[in-house]
Design a protein around this motif. Structure first.
Motif, PDB file in Angstrom:
ATOM      1  N   VAL A 397      41.605  30.771  45.268  1.00 15.55           N
ATOM      2  CA  VAL A 397      42.333  31.582  45.878  1.00 15.55           C
ATOM      3  C   VAL A 397      42.150  30.907  47.212  1.00 15.55           C
ATOM      4  O   VAL A 397      41.096  31.006  47.885  1.00 15.55           O
ATOM      5  CB  VAL A 397      41.914  32.904  45.806  1.00 15.55           C
ATOM      6  CG1 VAL A 397      43.035  33.805  46.697  1.00 15.55           C
ATOM      7  CG2 VAL A 397      41.773  33.497  44.750  1.00 15.55           C
ATOM      8  N   GLU A 398      43.533  30.492  47.833  1.00 21.36           N
ATOM      9  CA  GLU A 398      43.475  29.936  49.267  1.00 21.36           C
ATOM     10  C   GLU A 398      42.665  28.942  49.617  1.00 21.36           C
ATOM     11  O   GLU A 398      41.776  28.786  50.574  1.00 21.36           O
ATOM     12  CB  GLU A 398      43.477  31.043  50.282  1.00 21.36           C
ATOM     13  CG  GLU A 398      44.778  32.040  50.259  1.00 21.36           C
ATOM     14  CD  GLU A 398      44.519  33.177  51.068  1.00 21.36           C
ATOM     15  OE1 GLU A 398      43.645  33.209  51.961  1.00 21.36           O
ATOM     16  OE2 GLU A 398      45.394  34.056  51.240  1.00 21.36           O
ATOM     17  N   GLY A 399      42.398  28.143  48.705  1.00 16.84           N
ATOM     18  CA  GLY A 399      41.331  26.759  48.606  1.00 16.84           C
ATOM     19  C   GLY A 399      39.933  27.190  48.532  1.00 16.84           C
ATOM     20  O   GLY A 399      39.196  26.454  48.843  1.00 16.84           O
ATOM     21  N   GLN A 400      39.840  28.535  48.236  1.00 14.87           N
ATOM     22  CA  GLN A 400      38.214  29.014  48.146  1.00 14.87           C
ATOM     23  C   GLN A 400      37.955  29.378  46.718  1.00 14.87           C
ATOM     24  O   GLN A 400      38.641  30.105  45.971  1.00 14.87           O
ATOM     25  CB  GLN A 400      38.206  30.193  48.987  1.00 14.87           C
ATOM     26  CG  GLN A 400      36.631  30.612  49.248  1.00 14.87           C
ATOM     27  CD  GLN A 400      36.590  31.711  50.248  1.00 14.87           C
ATOM     28  OE1 GLN A 400      37.690  32.316  50.480  1.00 14.87           O
ATOM     29  NE2 GLN A 400      35.462  31.898  51.012  1.00 14.87           N
ATOM     30  N   LYS A 401      36.809  28.895  46.144  1.00 13.52           N
ATOM     31  CA  LYS A 401      36.516  29.208  45.002  1.00 13.52           C
ATOM     32  C   LYS A 401      36.015  30.711  44.816  1.00 13.52           C
ATOM     33  O   LYS A 401      35.245  31.326  45.521  1.00 13.52           O
ATOM     34  CB  LYS A 401      34.994  28.496  44.360  1.00 13.52           C
ATOM     35  CG  LYS A 401      34.816  28.776  43.009  1.00 13.52           C
ATOM     36  CD  LYS A 401      33.435  27.734  42.793  1.00 13.52           C
ATOM     37  CE  LYS A 401      32.790  28.062  41.394  1.00 13.52           C
ATOM     38  NZ  LYS A 401      31.710  27.254  41.178  1.00 13.52           N
ATOM     39  N   CYS A 402      36.669  31.529  43.642  1.00 17.90           N
ATOM     40  CA  CYS A 402      36.456  32.960  43.743  1.00 17.90           C
ATOM     41  C   CYS A 402      36.069  33.159  42.248  1.00 17.90           C
ATOM     42  O   CYS A 402      36.344  32.798  41.289  1.00 17.90           O
ATOM     43  CB  CYS A 402      37.792  33.616  44.050  1.00 17.90           C
ATOM     44  SG  CYS A 402      38.243  33.520  45.848  1.00 17.90           S
ATOM     45  N   GLU A 403      35.152  34.473  42.023  1.00 17.21           N
ATOM     46  CA  GLU A 403      34.783  34.783  40.942  1.00 17.21           C
ATOM     47  C   GLU A 403      35.091  36.223  40.765  1.00 17.21           C
ATOM     48  O   GLU A 403      35.513  36.962  41.600  1.00 17.21           O
ATOM     49  CB  GLU A 403      33.330  34.658  40.779  1.00 17.21           C
ATOM     50  CG  GLU A 403      32.351  35.563  41.667  1.00 17.21           C
ATOM     51  CD  GLU A 403      30.992  35.204  41.605  1.00 17.21           C
ATOM     52  OE1 GLU A 403      30.468  35.217  40.471  1.00 17.21           O
ATOM     53  OE2 GLU A 403      30.383  35.479  42.748  1.00 17.21           O
ATOM     54  N   PRO A 404      35.228  36.648  39.290  1.00 16.80           N
ATOM     55  CA  PRO A 404      35.679  38.108  39.075  1.00 16.80           C
ATOM     56  C   PRO A 404      34.369  39.009  39.431  1.00 16.80           C
ATOM     57  O   PRO A 404      33.320  38.919  39.451  1.00 16.80           O
ATOM     58  CB  PRO A 404      35.622  38.153  37.805  1.00 16.80           C
ATOM     59  CG  PRO A 404      35.175  36.996  37.159  1.00 16.80           C
ATOM     60  CD  PRO A 404      35.062  35.848  38.165  1.00 16.80           C
ATOM     61  N   VAL A 405      34.907  40.055  40.033  1.00 14.79           N
ATOM     62  CA  VAL A 405      33.801  41.104  40.491  1.00 14.79           C
ATOM     63  C   VAL A 405      34.204  42.328  39.612  1.00 14.79           C
ATOM     64  O   VAL A 405      35.506  42.910  39.647  1.00 14.79           O
ATOM     65  CB  VAL A 405      33.978  41.378  42.049  1.00 14.79           C
ATOM     66  CG1 VAL A 405      33.053  42.587  42.429  1.00 14.79           C
ATOM     67  CG2 VAL A 405      33.582  40.215  42.693  1.00 14.79           C
ATOM     68  N   GLU A 406      33.150  43.265  39.348  1.00 11.23           N
ATOM     69  CA  GLU A 406      33.257  44.475  38.802  1.00 11.23           C
ATOM     70  C   GLU A 406      32.843  45.753  39.455  1.00 11.23           C
ATOM     71  O   GLU A 406      31.976  45.594  40.195  1.00 11.23           O
ATOM     72  CB  GLU A 406      32.685  44.317  37.253  1.00 11.23           C
ATOM     73  CG  GLU A 406      33.056  43.313  36.326  1.00 11.23           C
ATOM     74  CD  GLU A 406      32.745  43.252  34.996  1.00 11.23           C
ATOM     75  OE1 GLU A 406      32.791  44.441  34.332  1.00 11.23           O
ATOM     76  OE2 GLU A 406      32.601  42.363  34.145  1.00 11.23           O
ATOM     77  N   ARG A 407      33.777  46.731  39.307  1.00 11.27           N
ATOM     78  CA  ARG A 407      32.978  48.030  39.739  1.00 11.27           C
ATOM     79  C   ARG A 407      32.352  48.595  38.821  1.00 11.27           C
ATOM     80  O   ARG A 407      32.575  48.846  37.582  1.00 11.27           O
ATOM     81  CB  ARG A 407      34.392  48.871  40.169  1.00 11.27           C
ATOM     82  CG  ARG A 407      33.923  50.213  40.693  1.00 11.27           C
ATOM     83  CD  ARG A 407      35.123  50.995  41.027  1.00 11.27           C
ATOM     84  NE  ARG A 407      35.867  50.705  41.875  1.00 11.27           N
ATOM     85  CZ  ARG A 407      35.817  51.055  43.193  1.00 11.27           C
ATOM     86  NH1 ARG A 407      34.949  51.969  43.703  1.00 11.27           N
ATOM     87  NH2 ARG A 407      36.551  50.554  44.075  1.00 11.27           N
ATOM     88  N   VAL A 408      31.086  48.944  39.243  1.00 13.58           N
ATOM     89  CA  VAL A 408      30.011  49.660  38.261  1.00 13.58           C
ATOM     90  C   VAL A 408      29.480  50.706  38.753  1.00 13.58           C
ATOM     91  O   VAL A 408      29.189  50.849  39.904  1.00 13.58           O
ATOM     92  CB  VAL A 408      28.649  48.526  38.201  1.00 13.58           C
ATOM     93  CG1 VAL A 408      27.740  49.049  37.201  1.00 13.58           C
ATOM     94  CG2 VAL A 408      29.029  47.049  37.900  1.00 13.58           C
ATOM     95  N   VAL A 409      29.422  51.655  37.705  1.00 15.35           N
ATOM     96  CA  VAL A 409      29.318  53.153  38.231  1.00 15.35           C
ATOM     97  C   VAL A 409      27.934  53.522  37.273  1.00 15.35           C
ATOM     98  O   VAL A 409      27.905  53.067  35.998  1.00 15.35           O
ATOM     99  CB  VAL A 409      30.363  54.247  37.766  1.00 15.35           C
ATOM    100  CG1 VAL A 409      29.899  55.589  37.855  1.00 15.35           C
ATOM    101  CG2 VAL A 409      31.485  54.122  38.730  1.00 15.35           C
TER     102      VAL A 409
END
Length: 609
Positions: A397-409
């Protein structure tokens, strides 16, 4: 024009909040069963895996009659990994029943499914379920639902949604939390009054979006969807087109058989009109997202964009020394056909062939649960194969390595909060909020998907089995750095043979074993877990050398610790980066990628493993 004798609704909720049980009662009170008919609990969970695990995996259609109105009901999965099922089903209905547990309140998946329903502009009936729970907190849960609606930018009309109070198990509904009610009449009445009848023009050219696919050995693929407009007749000539493939010419076909849903059965009909949810057979290669219309006016309907997969695994042909002994389908061609067939039913699954190997396939899905369900289904069908550890799907994303993040309850006893916060902190979790609820505490975090691999077992240990953890995909965020995957090593078999008590007794001093005596093993197979962060080679096939001096019975009896049996999910969580899971109809075997000890050591020193 509206068809006032029809309502189309979906039941949406977080996993285990009681959707399928409520549908059971709606069917009973909707007059589907005879007075003396024996009934099954959770009748909509028809698949073996669903009944064993107590979860809904596939969305299912049914219908009940109340007064003179037919109510089509879609029971949807509550697990985040099957979100693809929920997204497409919502295109088929005019309103939703949002079920919320009276004790747990809104959970991550409640937020996910509700946001999808609000985006489509659906009307919502809020049902606070399980009001007979001793730990219910109805008034607080109602406030939490209103906060959630505000948070998701609901319209004024959606914010004013009617609220009912139910006990799905007892089959009661009421307008007030203080009066339990005697039956589900308030729910049926609210559906008729509040959910709009489908808009339909039976005179316009026929058009239907395919929202779901069923499969039958005799008739092949069955397309399920709601007729947007017009009328369709049995054996009518039709055309199939797709909004995202407008450059392709519409395919001609014939609607061989039409069915409507009535209770648990499909009823064959000769004609169906706009607004109805129907099943249609006779179109060979139809898929989800296709539009069925008349050949003279092929107009495709835009299909809801399914969220991209966040997790991938490599499925490959089994190449272990025991390959081909237990499975019915073992070749790469059979594996390929089966995986691509799955993508026709599961819209959130992606299968690609690996460039480097013809025997391996990259399978990407929504989460560990969806991929483990696929693995379990395939092994029950007789497939034999091996899988790699799960990996997250990165995006740029916009030249940056991104990873999936989860909302944990997380909902845990108050004395376990420290352990949970420490563990999730070391896994790059970002702490969001903490709410005490009686003797328990509700925590919210944003955690990278990588950080949750292998955590579930630790979590249950840290909370003495009393913790509840739920997660749902939140967003892609910049890469958060390395996370330690595992802080234990593996006990690896040194030679091929059959495990012997004498060898196992010596090996169990090094760690916990996964196998007992009399189990066939091969060199490179993982037979246990070592508490140190290193792999140890053990010889579980070692026999006692008998001589004149060493008789078989002269030592004390060897006592073995019972082996630790791992489930499929536990095996996937346990896998290290240099390990594979061999899956056959009869066994799950953990193994090293490189089986030979010397070659493995050379590769490790050369930095290749």
């Amino acid at each position: 024009m509206q068809n006032e004798k029809l309502r189309n609704i979906a039941i949406i909720a977080h996993v285990d909040h009681g959707k399928t049980t409520l549908v059971d009662e709606m069917l009973k009170q909707g007059g589907i069963y005879r007075e003396n008919q024996a009934t099954v609990e959770r009748v909509m969970d028809s698949n073996d895996l669903e009944r064993e695990r107590g979860i809904t995996i596939l969305a299912k259609n049914t219908a009940v009659h109340y007064k003179d109105t037919k109510i089509n009901i879609v029971d949807t999965p509550g697990h985040a990994d099957f979100g693809g099922e929920v997204e497409r089903i919502l295109k088929m209905v005019n309103g939703v029943i949002l079920l919320v547990d009276a004790a747990e309140g809104p959970m991550p998946q409640t937020r996910f499914v509700l946001s999808k329903a609000l985006e489509l502009g659906h009307r919502v009936i809020v049902v606070v379920n399980k009001i007979d729970r001793p730990d219910q907190r109805i008034h607080e849960v109602m406030d939490e639902v209103l906060e959630l609606l505000l948070d998701l930018n609901a319209t004024d009309e959606q914010f004013e949604s009617p609220t009912l109070f139910c006990s799905g198990r007892q089959g009661t509904a009421s307008y007030s939390p203080d009066h339990p009610g005697t039956d589900l009449v308030p729910l049926f009445e609210t559906i008729l009054d509040y959910i709009p009848a489908p808009d339909c023009d039976p005179e316009a050219p026929f058009q239907m979006l395919v929202s779901s696919i069923d499969y039958n050995e005799f008739v092949g693929r069955i397309a399920v969807g709601r007729i947007e407009r017009g009328t369709v007749k049995q054996n009518q000539e039709i055309a199939v087109c797709n909004y995202h493939k407008q450059d392709e010419a519409p395919k001609k076909a014939k609607a061989t058989t039409l069915y409507t849903f009535d209770g648990l059965a499909r009823t064959p009909v000769t004609e169906a009109r706009a607004g109805e949810i129907i099943a249609m057979s006779g179109i060979g290669d139809i898929t989800i997202g296709d539009t069925v219309c008349i050949p003279s006016n092929p107009e495709p309907i835009e299909f809801v964009k399914i969220s991209a997969p966040t997790l991938e695994m490599t499925f490959s042909v089994n190449d272990s020394p025991f390959a081909g002994r237990e499975g019915k389908y073992v070749t790469s061609r059979q594996l390929r056909d089966r995986l691509f067939r799955e993508t026709l039913k599961d819209v959130s699954l992606r299968v690609t062939e690996m460039d480097a190997s013809t025997d391996a396939f990259n399978v990407a899905g929504r989460g560990e649960m969806s991929l483990s369900i696929l693995i379990e289904t395939m092994r029950r069908e007789g497939y034999e194969f091996q899988v790699s550890p799960p990996r997250v799907v990165y995006q740029e994303v916009e030249g940056q390595k991104c990873e999936p993040v989860e909302r944990v309850v997380i909902d845990v006893p108050a004395d376990c909060v420290g352990a949970v916060m420490e563990k999730l902190g070391s896994r790059k979790g970002e702490f969001l909020s903490m709410d005490p609820i009686g003797s328990r505490t509700k925590l919210e975090f944003l955690v990278p998907s990588r950080g949750l691999f292998g955590y579930r077992n630790e979590f249950l240990t840290d909370t003495k089995g009393e913790g509840i953890m739920a997660s749902v995909f939140e967003k892609y965020a910049p890469f958060k750095g390395d996370i330690q995957r595992r802080n234990t090593g593996s006990l690896v078999a040194h030679e091929t043979g059959e495990s012997v008590t004498y060898g196992l007794f010596a090996a169990q001093e090094r760690g916990a074993l996964f196998i007992g005596p009399g189990v066939p093993v091969y060199e490179g197979m993982v037979v246990g877990v070592c508490p140190k962060m290193e792999d140890i080679s053990v010889n579980v096939c070692k026999k006692k050398q008998l001589t004149n001096m060493r008789a078989s019975g002269s030592d004390e009896a060897l006592r073995l610790v019972p082996p630790k049996q791992l489930s499929l999910e536990q095996c996937l969580e346990f896998l290290a980066d240099d390990e594979l899971l061999e899956v056959t109809p009869e066994n799950l075997r953990l193994r090293k990628r490189i089986l030979n000890h010397e070659k493995r050591m050379k590769a490790l020193k050369g930095g290749k493993a």
